[in-house]
Motif scaffolding. Structure first.
Motif, PDB file in Angstrom:
ATOM      1  N   GLU A  15       0.824  -1.201   0.000  1.00 50.59           N
ATOM      2  CA  GLU A  15       0.000   0.000   0.000  1.00 50.59           C
ATOM      3  C   GLU A  15       0.857   1.250   0.000  1.00 50.59           C
ATOM      4  O   GLU A  15       0.531   2.240  -0.644  1.00 50.59           O
ATOM      5  CB  GLU A  15      -0.953  -0.026   1.194  1.00 50.59           C
TER       6      GLU A  15
ATOM      7  N   ARG B   8       1.955   2.060  -3.435  1.00 47.79           N
ATOM      8  CA  ARG B   8       0.887   2.560  -4.301  1.00 47.79           C
ATOM      9  C   ARG B   8       0.424   3.950  -3.885  1.00 47.79           C
ATOM     10  O   ARG B   8      -0.314   4.592  -4.625  1.00 47.79           O
ATOM     11  CB  ARG B   8      -0.324   1.613  -4.232  1.00 47.79           C
TER      12      ARG B   8
ATOM     13  N   TYR C  58      -8.371  -9.487  -2.426  1.00 47.00           N
ATOM     14  CA  TYR C  58      -8.280  -8.227  -1.689  1.00 47.00           C
ATOM     15  C   TYR C  58      -9.620  -7.941  -1.056  1.00 47.00           C
ATOM     16  O   TYR C  58     -10.652  -8.199  -1.648  1.00 47.00           O
ATOM     17  CB  TYR C  58      -7.922  -7.068  -2.622  1.00 47.00           C
TER      18      TYR C  58
ATOM     19  N   MET D 257     -12.346  -8.924  -3.660  1.00 45.34           N
ATOM     20  CA  MET D 257     -11.949  -8.764  -5.061  1.00 45.34           C
ATOM     21  C   MET D 257     -10.871  -9.795  -5.314  1.00 45.34           C
ATOM     22  O   MET D 257      -9.787  -9.746  -4.722  1.00 45.34           O
ATOM     23  CB  MET D 257     -11.424  -7.324  -5.229  1.00 45.34           C
TER      24      MET D 257
ATOM     25  N   ALA E  62      -8.087 -10.976  -7.147  1.00 46.49           N
ATOM     26  CA  ALA E  62      -7.124 -10.480  -8.121  1.00 46.49           C
ATOM     27  C   ALA E  62      -6.394 -11.628  -8.803  1.00 46.49           C
ATOM     28  O   ALA E  62      -5.988 -11.513  -9.953  1.00 46.49           O
ATOM     29  CB  ALA E  62      -6.122  -9.555  -7.438  1.00 46.49           C
TER      30      ALA E  62
ATOM     31  N   PRO F  16      -4.223  -7.690 -19.895  1.00 48.92           N
ATOM     32  CA  PRO F  16      -4.902  -6.404 -19.768  1.00 48.92           C
ATOM     33  C   PRO F  16      -4.759  -5.829 -18.360  1.00 48.92           C
ATOM     34  O   PRO F  16      -4.416  -6.544 -17.425  1.00 48.92           O
ATOM     35  CB  PRO F  16      -6.364  -6.739 -20.088  1.00 48.92           C
ATOM     36  N   SER F  17      -5.048  -4.560 -18.275  1.00 45.26           N
ATOM     37  CA  SER F  17      -4.969  -3.879 -16.987  1.00 45.26           C
ATOM     38  C   SER F  17      -5.933  -4.527 -15.997  1.00 45.26           C
ATOM     39  O   SER F  17      -7.065  -4.849 -16.346  1.00 45.26           O
ATOM     40  CB  SER F  17      -5.330  -2.406 -17.193  1.00 45.26           C
ATOM     41  N   GLY F  18      -5.455  -4.742 -14.800  1.00 45.47           N
ATOM     42  CA  GLY F  18      -6.303  -5.331 -13.760  1.00 45.47           C
ATOM     43  C   GLY F  18      -6.338  -6.842 -13.801  1.00 45.47           C
ATOM     44  O   GLY F  18      -7.082  -7.470 -13.054  1.00 45.47           O
ATOM     45  N   SER F  19      -5.512  -7.461 -14.647  1.00 46.29           N
ATOM     46  CA  SER F  19      -5.574  -8.916 -14.753  1.00 46.29           C
ATOM     47  C   SER F  19      -4.745  -9.617 -13.672  1.00 46.29           C
ATOM     48  O   SER F  19      -4.736 -10.839 -13.608  1.00 46.29           O
ATOM     49  CB  SER F  19      -5.111  -9.345 -16.152  1.00 46.29           C
ATOM     50  N   GLY F  20      -4.013  -8.846 -12.869  1.00 44.40           N
ATOM     51  CA  GLY F  20      -3.329  -9.456 -11.718  1.00 44.40           C
ATOM     52  C   GLY F  20      -1.833  -9.608 -11.875  1.00 44.40           C
ATOM     53  O   GLY F  20      -1.187 -10.269 -11.061  1.00 44.40           O
ATOM     54  N   LYS F  21      -1.259  -8.952 -12.873  1.00 50.41           N
ATOM     55  CA  LYS F  21       0.186  -9.098 -13.110  1.00 50.41           C
ATOM     56  C   LYS F  21       1.000  -8.537 -11.940  1.00 50.41           C
ATOM     57  O   LYS F  21       1.874  -9.217 -11.405  1.00 50.41           O
ATOM     58  CB  LYS F  21       0.594  -8.363 -14.406  1.00 50.41           C
ATOM     59  N   SER F  22       0.688  -7.309 -11.560  1.00 46.28           N
ATOM     60  CA  SER F  22       1.444  -6.705 -10.452  1.00 46.28           C
ATOM     61  C   SER F  22       1.226  -7.491  -9.174  1.00 46.28           C
ATOM     62  O   SER F  22       2.144  -7.663  -8.372  1.00 46.28           O
ATOM     63  CB  SER F  22       1.011  -5.255 -10.236  1.00 46.28           C
ATOM     64  N   THR F  23       0.001  -7.952  -8.991  1.00 43.97           N
ATOM     65  CA  THR F  23      -0.293  -8.722  -7.787  1.00 43.97           C
ATOM     66  C   THR F  23       0.612  -9.947  -7.715  1.00 43.97           C
ATOM     67  O   THR F  23       1.216 -10.227  -6.674  1.00 43.97           O
ATOM     68  CB  THR F  23      -1.779  -9.146  -7.798  1.00 43.97           C
TER      69      THR F  23
ATOM     70  N   GLN G  47       7.019  -0.148 -10.734  1.00 45.21           N
ATOM     71  CA  GLN G  47       6.221   0.594 -11.694  1.00 45.21           C
ATOM     72  C   GLN G  47       6.311   2.065 -11.254  1.00 45.21           C
ATOM     73  O   GLN G  47       5.863   2.423 -10.183  1.00 45.21           O
ATOM     74  CB  GLN G  47       4.773   0.093 -11.584  1.00 45.21           C
TER      75      GLN G  47
ATOM     76  N   GLU H  54       6.611  -3.164 -15.383  1.00 43.44           N
ATOM     77  CA  GLU H  54       6.559  -2.193 -16.475  1.00 43.44           C
ATOM     78  C   GLU H  54       7.773  -1.271 -16.472  1.00 43.44           C
ATOM     79  O   GLU H  54       7.644  -0.061 -16.322  1.00 43.44           O
ATOM     80  CB  GLU H  54       5.261  -1.388 -16.399  1.00 43.44           C
TER      81      GLU H  54
END
Ligand SMILES: Nc1ncnc2c1ncn2[C@@H]1O[C@H](COP(=O)(O)OP(=O)(O)OP(=O)(O)O)[C@@H](O)[C@H]1O
Ligand SMILES: [Mg+2]
Lengths: 403, 233
Positions: A398, A401, B16, B23, B25, B44-51, B95, B172
């Motif tokens: 967090e 971010r 999350y 949610m 992820a 795509p954005s929000g697909s969980g890569k960063s997670t 990122q 990224e």
């Protein structure tokens, strides 16, 4: 490692000088207040003690009436002393340097067009020995003048300036009420007493003169006794008590209707009073230190929020909770330390100024400085801990971010 | 053909929030990465890569499933133990560079070494070497504010590789850069992978960049839907 953390803290502090100075302002004021109070307070105590020692620490003071016991203990009116009591002490007690019976009143002193309300003490020439006082000019009463109750007087410096300005008043005359006196001597300047009284604002006349021509009685209000060096005041005090009980017809078992006070008692009482006062003022000052600590906590909280991303980065890179905790704790302590340092300097300076104004010496107490440092460090730890813990417990995800 | 499994995810899921706000992820990701691989994660954005990257980086722990780094079960470790793992074995490129402001490039690069308790002299030498590797040795005194985006990213790379990590995780890394800078960066990463044998997992949404990797993994709604090294059912 700790040294590097300190350097890091110094950098963070320097990065925002204005804010850092505002942050430590509270601690500065708190420490300065404590330091100046304690320093000025010790000065006052030293002055009081010194003053009374100057009065003669081997001086006894004999008065009719019972010693005050506790608050509200009314003084019972008791028979006055007479000149004969003083003579009896002089003749009956060994180890005395001087005995001076006194009576006091207040009069308007008039000389030409000058006019000054002052206090008048009737006593003998021995009074000056007891009080350790010397003449600036002129002479003392002669025995004959004392015995005859002559119209002569000694005046203090204040009376001199008020009535005669800068010229020498010896030989001039003044009136106390309606009675005319010839000035034969001027007392040396003694300055303010510990109570803030002007000790030079007085006229001294022969006791006999006062009794006969001003008071119209034979009363002696107080007898001052100066004990010879090396003679224990306790022995003399006991001797005087015994003698006076006999003279005043007090039976065994009955309480004294007079009291003999040792100057040491007065010193202790007064020193005690100033100590209590100092403690109270310091406590009040301590509260501002507390407020200063809260100020540090406040700004550290803001700083932690502002630096959330930095904290996140550090945590992600491998900082442990305790590394971050230490970083912010050290920052708070270093801030508080600066506050303490500046506070000490400001406090000592203002103590010097206050001392000059109220006329007490500057007493430097290293213990207080050490305590102030310790205290401000503690303030840093105590009030820095909460924000530092907040930083250390941040969730790195967090925090990274955080915008 | 994999010789040495460095990372192994089995049924990794991440949720999350909780209750109505929950949610999901990531849903049950199985993934093995071998030492020396250069993996690109796309989707795509929000697909969980960063997670997933955060989980691989031991910054986050899975809500379900298990994640093994070498022979350590990461989800069972305490917060501080995971920090030690990051400190000693992992390099991150975030990122959005996440450099410390008003701190010189050199000091930014030194940061991971400070936490490794490496003495100042040696630290300085290592950091300067890392800066030289990314071609910024002459810029060591500059703060991020005085550097271009590409230069900042190179500082971030230097910081990630200065401790010679087992694995480099990049979210990224070329996201904020123009094509020329992007190619510069990606080639730099590939050369680390080739010459030093550093395992790299990189998230990107640009196919051109992903083309540099040995293996491409496609994400969709918290799942791996395609993996160039094997068939996904
Ligand atoms: N800390 C969080 N709290 C709640 N939801 C989160 C959190 N982090 C991520 N999410 C959600 O999880 C999902 C996956 O996020 P993630 O950051 O992994 O996506 P991504 O594939 O990296 O996307 P992008 O390409 O935009 O970076 C998103 O829907 C996001 O909103
Ligand atoms: Mg992402």
């Amino acid at each position: 490692m700790i040294w590097e953390t300190v350097l890091l803290a110094l950098r963070a502090i320097r990065r925002n000088v204005l804010r850092s100075s505002l942050t430590i302002l509270g601690v500065v004021i708190g420490v300065a207040a404590v330091i100046s109070m304690v320093t000025a307070g010790s000065g006052a105590t030293a002055k009081v003690t010194g003053d009374i020692a100057k009065l003669g620490s081997n001086m006894l003071h004999v008065r009719p009436g019972q010693a005050m016991r506790g608050p509200g203990g009314a003084r019972i009116a008791s028979a006055r002393f007479t000149t004969a009591d003083a003579t009896a002490i002089t003749n009956g007690i060994a180890g005395l340097a001087a005995v001076a019976p006194t009576a006091q009143t207040a009069r308007q002193a008039i000389s030409g067009s000058a006019n000054w309300a002052t206090s008048v003490t009737g006593t003998t020439a021995f009074y000056l020995i007891v009080r350790d006082w010397v003449l600036a000019e002129g002479r003392l009463f002669s025995e004959g003048e004392e015995r005859a109750g002559a119209g002569v007087c000694l005046i203090g410096q204040t009376v001199k300036t008020q009535l005669f300005g800068n010229g020498s008043p010896v030989g001039s005359s003044l009136r106390l009420g309606t009675i005319s006196f010839k000035v034969i001597g001027v007392l040396e300047k003694k300055g303010q007493s510990s109570f803030g009284q002007d000790q030079d604002d007085l006229v001294i006349v022969p006791l006999r003169t006062m009794q006969r021509r001003m008071a119209g009685n034979n009363d002696v209000e107080a007898i001052y006794v100066s004990v010879l060096d090396g003679v224990p005041t306790e022995t003399v005090q006991a001797g005087i008590e015994e003698l006076l009980r006999e003279r005043r017809g007090i039976l065994a078992g009955q309480e004294d209707d007079f009291h003999v006070r040792d100057m040491k008692e007065i010193i202790d009482t007064l020193a005690g009073t100033t100590t209590v006062l100092t403690a109270l003022l310091s406590a009040v000052a301590g509260v501002s230190l507390l407020v200063g600590g809260i100020g540090i906590m406040n700004i550290m909280m803001v700083s932690v929020t502002e630096r959330t991303r930095e904290i996140g980065t550090r945590l992600a890179i491998g900082a442990l909770e305790r590394d971050v905790l230490l970083q912010f704790l050290v920052e708070a302590v270093v801030l508080a330390f600066f506050g303490g340092l500046i506070g000490i300097i400001v406090g000592l300076c203002s103590a010097a100024v206050i001392g000059r104004i109220i006329g007490v010496p500057f007493v430097f107490k290293p213990g207080v400085i050490a305590a102030a440092f310790l205290f401000s460090g503690t303030v840093g730890v105590v009030f820095g801990y909460f924000p530092a813990r907040k930083a250390a417990r941040l969730n790195p995800i967090e925090a990274l971010r955080y915008e | 053909m994999e010789t040495n499994i460095l990372i192994s995810c089995a049924g990794v899921g991440k949720t999350y929030g909780s209750g109505a706000n929950a949610m999901q992820a990531l849903q049950s990701v199985d993934l093995d990465i071998a030492t020396g691989e250069f993996v690109a994660m796309m989707g795509p954005s929000g697909s969980g890569k960063s997670t997933l990257l955060n989980i691989l980086g031991c910054i986050d722990i899975p809500s379900s499933g298990s994640y093994q780094f070498e022979d350590v079960r990461v989800e069972r470790l305490s917060r501080d133990k995971r920090a030690l793992l990051r400190r000693h074995f992992l390099g991150f490129i975030f990122q959005g560079f996440n450099l410390l402001n008003r701190t010189s490039a050199l000091e930014n690069v030194e940061l991971p070494l400070i936490y490794r308790k490496i003495p100042p002299r040696q630290r300085r030498i290592m950091a300067l070497e890392a800066l030289a590797t990314v071609g910024l040795e002459r810029w060591w005194q500059h703060t991020p504010g005085e550097l271009s985006g590409g230069q900042q990213q190179r500082v971030a790379i230097a910081r990630a590789i200065v401790g010679r990590p087992r694995i480099l995780l990049a979210d990224e890394p070329t996201g904020n850069l123009d094509t020329a800078r992007s190619i510069e960066i990606i080639e730099m990463l590939r050369s680390f992978n080739r010459s030093e044998g550093i395992t790299i997992v990189m998230v990107t949404h640009e196919a051109d960049m992903a083309a540099y990797a040995d293996r491409r993994i496609q994400f969709q709604d918290g799942r791996i839907v395609e993996d160039s090294s094997r068939e996904v059912s």
